[in-house]
Design a protein around this motif. Structure first.
Motif, PDB file in Angstrom:
ATOM      1  N   SER A  13       0.822  -1.207   0.000  1.00 36.60           N
ATOM      2  CA  SER A  13       0.000   0.000   0.000  1.00 36.60           C
ATOM      3  C   SER A  13       0.860   1.262   0.000  1.00 36.60           C
ATOM      4  N   PHE A  14       2.166   1.102   0.206  1.00 33.99           N
ATOM      5  CA  PHE A  14       3.088   2.237   0.161  1.00 33.99           C
ATOM      6  C   PHE A  14       3.601   2.469  -1.255  1.00 33.99           C
ATOM      7  N   ASP A  15       3.976   1.386  -1.946  1.00 32.17           N
ATOM      8  CA  ASP A  15       4.479   1.462  -3.307  1.00 32.17           C
ATOM      9  C   ASP A  15       3.861   0.304  -4.081  1.00 32.17           C
ATOM     10  N   ALA A  16       2.907   0.612  -4.948  1.00 33.99           N
ATOM     11  CA  ALA A  16       2.159  -0.428  -5.658  1.00 33.99           C
ATOM     12  C   ALA A  16       3.033  -1.272  -6.579  1.00 33.99           C
ATOM     13  N   ARG A  17       4.269  -0.838  -6.833  1.00 31.69           N
ATOM     14  CA  ARG A  17       5.184  -1.644  -7.657  1.00 31.69           C
ATOM     15  C   ARG A  17       5.781  -2.788  -6.850  1.00 31.69           C
ATOM     16  N   ASP A  18       5.634  -2.723  -5.540  1.00 36.85           N
ATOM     17  CA  ASP A  18       6.191  -3.723  -4.634  1.00 36.85           C
ATOM     18  C   ASP A  18       5.116  -4.687  -4.157  1.00 36.85           C
ATOM     19  N   SER A  19       5.538  -5.867  -3.767  1.00 32.60           N
ATOM     20  CA  SER A  19       4.637  -6.830  -3.134  1.00 32.60           C
ATOM     21  C   SER A  19       5.323  -7.405  -1.909  1.00 32.60           C
ATOM     22  N   TYR A  20       4.523  -7.728  -0.913  1.00 33.07           N
ATOM     23  CA  TYR A  20       5.029  -8.392   0.284  1.00 33.07           C
ATOM     24  C   TYR A  20       4.673  -9.866   0.238  1.00 33.07           C
ATOM     25  N   TYR A  21       5.637 -10.698   0.590  1.00 36.96           N
ATOM     26  CA  TYR A  21       5.421 -12.136   0.665  1.00 36.96           C
ATOM     27  C   TYR A  21       5.133 -12.511   2.110  1.00 36.96           C
ATOM     28  N   HIS A  22       4.139 -13.384   2.270  1.00 33.38           N
ATOM     29  CA  HIS A  22       3.681 -13.780   3.602  1.00 33.38           C
ATOM     30  C   HIS A  22       3.578 -15.292   3.695  1.00 33.38           C
ATOM     31  N   LEU A  23       4.111 -15.860   4.763  1.00 34.31           N
ATOM     32  CA  LEU A  23       4.030 -17.300   4.992  1.00 34.31           C
ATOM     33  C   LEU A  23       2.755 -17.619   5.763  1.00 34.31           C
ATOM     34  N   ASP A  24       1.942 -18.508   5.222  1.00 32.77           N
ATOM     35  CA  ASP A  24       0.702 -18.924   5.868  1.00 32.77           C
ATOM     36  C   ASP A  24       1.038 -19.982   6.912  1.00 32.77           C
ATOM     37  N   LEU A  25       1.201 -19.553   8.160  1.00 33.09           N
ATOM     38  CA  LEU A  25       1.610 -20.479   9.214  1.00 33.09           C
ATOM     39  C   LEU A  25       0.534 -21.508   9.528  1.00 33.09           C
ATOM     40  N   GLU A  26      -0.722 -21.122   9.361  1.00 32.17           N
ATOM     41  CA  GLU A  26      -1.802 -22.090   9.580  1.00 32.17           C
ATOM     42  C   GLU A  26      -1.701 -23.229   8.566  1.00 32.17           C
ATOM     43  N   ARG A  27      -1.424 -22.877   7.312  1.00 30.19           N
ATOM     44  CA  ARG A  27      -1.281 -23.888   6.264  1.00 30.19           C
ATOM     45  C   ARG A  27      -0.067 -24.768   6.524  1.00 30.19           C
ATOM     46  N   CYS A  28       1.015 -24.173   6.998  1.00 28.31           N
ATOM     47  CA  CYS A  28       2.211 -24.948   7.337  1.00 28.31           C
ATOM     48  C   CYS A  28       1.931 -25.924   8.471  1.00 28.31           C
ATOM     49  N   ALA A  29       1.228 -25.464   9.486  1.00 26.32           N
ATOM     50  CA  ALA A  29       0.895 -26.341  10.610  1.00 26.32           C
ATOM     51  C   ALA A  29       0.052 -27.521  10.144  1.00 26.32           C
ATOM     52  N   GLN A  30      -0.900 -27.248   9.256  1.00 27.67           N
ATOM     53  CA  GLN A  30      -1.740 -28.315   8.717  1.00 27.67           C
ATOM     54  C   GLN A  30      -0.908 -29.303   7.899  1.00 27.67           C
ATOM     55  N   ALA A  31       0.005 -28.789   7.070  1.00 28.65           N
ATOM     56  CA  ALA A  31       0.852 -29.654   6.246  1.00 28.65           C
ATOM     57  C   ALA A  31       1.769 -30.512   7.110  1.00 28.65           C
TER      58      ALA A  31
ATOM     59  N   ALA B  97       0.479 -42.186  15.035  1.00 27.24           N
ATOM     60  CA  ALA B  97       0.827 -41.636  16.351  1.00 27.24           C
ATOM     61  C   ALA B  97       1.615 -40.340  16.250  1.00 27.24           C
ATOM     62  N   LEU B  98       2.069 -40.009  15.030  1.00 26.44           N
ATOM     63  CA  LEU B  98       2.888 -38.814  14.857  1.00 26.44           C
ATOM     64  C   LEU B  98       2.089 -37.608  14.414  1.00 26.44           C
ATOM     65  N   ARG B  99       0.769 -37.734  14.408  1.00 22.75           N
ATOM     66  CA  ARG B  99      -0.044 -36.563  14.062  1.00 22.75           C
ATOM     67  C   ARG B  99       0.211 -35.462  15.079  1.00 22.75           C
ATOM     68  N   LEU B 100       0.595 -34.305  14.570  1.00 23.01           N
ATOM     69  CA  LEU B 100       0.991 -33.214  15.448  1.00 23.01           C
ATOM     70  C   LEU B 100      -0.212 -32.380  15.865  1.00 23.01           C
ATOM     71  N   ALA B 101      -0.181 -31.920  17.079  1.00 21.40           N
ATOM     72  CA  ALA B 101      -1.189 -30.984  17.574  1.00 21.40           C
ATOM     73  C   ALA B 101      -0.472 -29.749  18.078  1.00 21.40           C
ATOM     74  N   PRO B 102      -0.995 -28.561  17.819  1.00 24.47           N
ATOM     75  CA  PRO B 102      -0.311 -27.354  18.286  1.00 24.47           C
ATOM     76  C   PRO B 102      -0.221 -27.316  19.801  1.00 24.47           C
ATOM     77  N   ALA B 103       0.951 -26.961  20.299  1.00 25.18           N
ATOM     78  CA  ALA B 103       1.149 -26.884  21.744  1.00 25.18           C
ATOM     79  C   ALA B 103       0.564 -25.586  22.275  1.00 25.18           C
ATOM     80  N   PRO B 104      -0.067 -25.615  23.448  1.00 28.54           N
ATOM     81  CA  PRO B 104      -0.592 -24.374  24.023  1.00 28.54           C
ATOM     82  C   PRO B 104       0.550 -23.450  24.402  1.00 28.54           C
ATOM     83  N   PRO B 105       0.354 -22.139  24.289  1.00 25.67           N
ATOM     84  CA  PRO B 105       1.429 -21.219  24.655  1.00 25.67           C
ATOM     85  C   PRO B 105       1.754 -21.294  26.131  1.00 25.67           C
TER      86      PRO B 105
ATOM     87  N   ALA C  64       1.170 -31.480  10.200  1.00 22.69           N
ATOM     88  CA  ALA C  64       0.335 -32.483  10.863  1.00 22.69           C
ATOM     89  C   ALA C  64       0.003 -33.626   9.912  1.00 22.69           C
ATOM     90  N   GLU C  65      -0.330 -33.293   8.678  1.00 22.70           N
ATOM     91  CA  GLU C  65      -0.651 -34.328   7.688  1.00 22.70           C
ATOM     92  C   GLU C  65       0.570 -35.170   7.353  1.00 22.70           C
TER      93      GLU C  65
END
Length: 248
Positions: free
Chosen positions: A64-82, A93-101, A84-85
């Motif tokens: 939104s500052f310079d329309a010629r630029d783009s920001y790349y963002h990592l989808d952490l929710e998608r990574c967590a799902q991947a 038995a290795l299915r991962l579950a997010p640990a509580p903070p 776990a799968e």
């Protein structure tokens, strides 16, 4: 005959893609910043970013500052799902579950976090309220803007009340200058414009950028989407904050 490794493993196993994932896990970056961080030619970085985008792990958003630029963002929710799968494919038995903070930092004092955006009327006060809510006040947090509005956006007040039971109706936006004497461990910009003008807050301050669109020009759904994205990012920030040792 053995099956091929899951696509996430194949993608993440490449050294350059792993470096890109690692850098994007800490915040959003422009391609030229990623080129410097991973010390690889731009065409090679762009190629691997396209691979990660094609898998849905990385998304882009026009600056939104310079329309010629783009920001790349990592989808952490998608990574967590991947992840776990992937674990479940190897063995159930290795299915991962997010640990509580953790309820408190490992040692030292609680970290101090500042969220910034231009008007301090929507994105940054939403982030401030959600971090305080998720940590029950155990993490000190504040927010401010480079050009603060006269009041919080009514939709920001609504979405926090309806979705999280948080009342910020009595809060007023404030200028970054009012916090110039304070020191923050993390300064997180949620606006591409404020990222360019945000001052430093001490040599120990760590700057992080979240490229989040301004919902002020949109409808109720725009605020719902932005609040949900901020909530996801804040929840993924919690384990980082809680694991950090912050010296007095």
């Amino acid at each position: 005959m053995a099956s091929s490794p899951p696509s996430f493993v194949q993608l993440a196993a490449h050294p350059i893609r792993w470096r890109l994932l690692t850098e994007l896990a800490t915040g959003d970056h422009r391609v030229r910043e990623l080129v410097d961080l991973v010390a690889q030619p731009q065409n090679l970085v762009s190629y691997h970013l396209r691979q990660l985008r094609g898998a849905g792990l990385v998304t882009t958003r026009r600056s939104s500052f310079d329309a010629r630029d783009s920001y790349y963002h990592l989808d952490l929710e998608r990574c967590a799902q991947a992840l776990a799968e992937t674990g479940a494919l190897l063995h159930p038995a290795l299915r991962l579950a997010p640990a509580p903070p953790s309820p408190a930092p490992a040692s030292g004092r609680p970290p101090v976090v500042l969220f910034t955006c231009t008007g301090n009327s929507a994105r940054s006060p939403i982030a401030e309220a959600l971090l305080r809510h998720h940590t029950a006040g155990r993490v000190e947090t504040a927010s401010a803007g480079s050009h603060p509005r006269a009041r919080l956006h009514p939709e920001a007040v609504r979405v926090l009340r309806e979705r999280h039971g948080i009342d910020v109706s009595g809060r007023r936006p404030r200028h970054l200058d009012t916090l110039s004497s304070r020191r923050f461990d993390y300064v997180i910009s949620l606006c591409d414009k404020v990222r360019e003008v945000c001052p430093g807050f001490g040599p120990r301050s760590r700057k992080v950028h979240w490229s989040i669109p301004d919902p002020a020009g949109g409808d109720q759904l725009a605020f719902d989407r932005v609040a949900a994205e901020i909530d996801s990012r804040v929840r993924h920030l919690l384990p980082v904050l809680m694991s950090q040792e912050v010296l007095p």
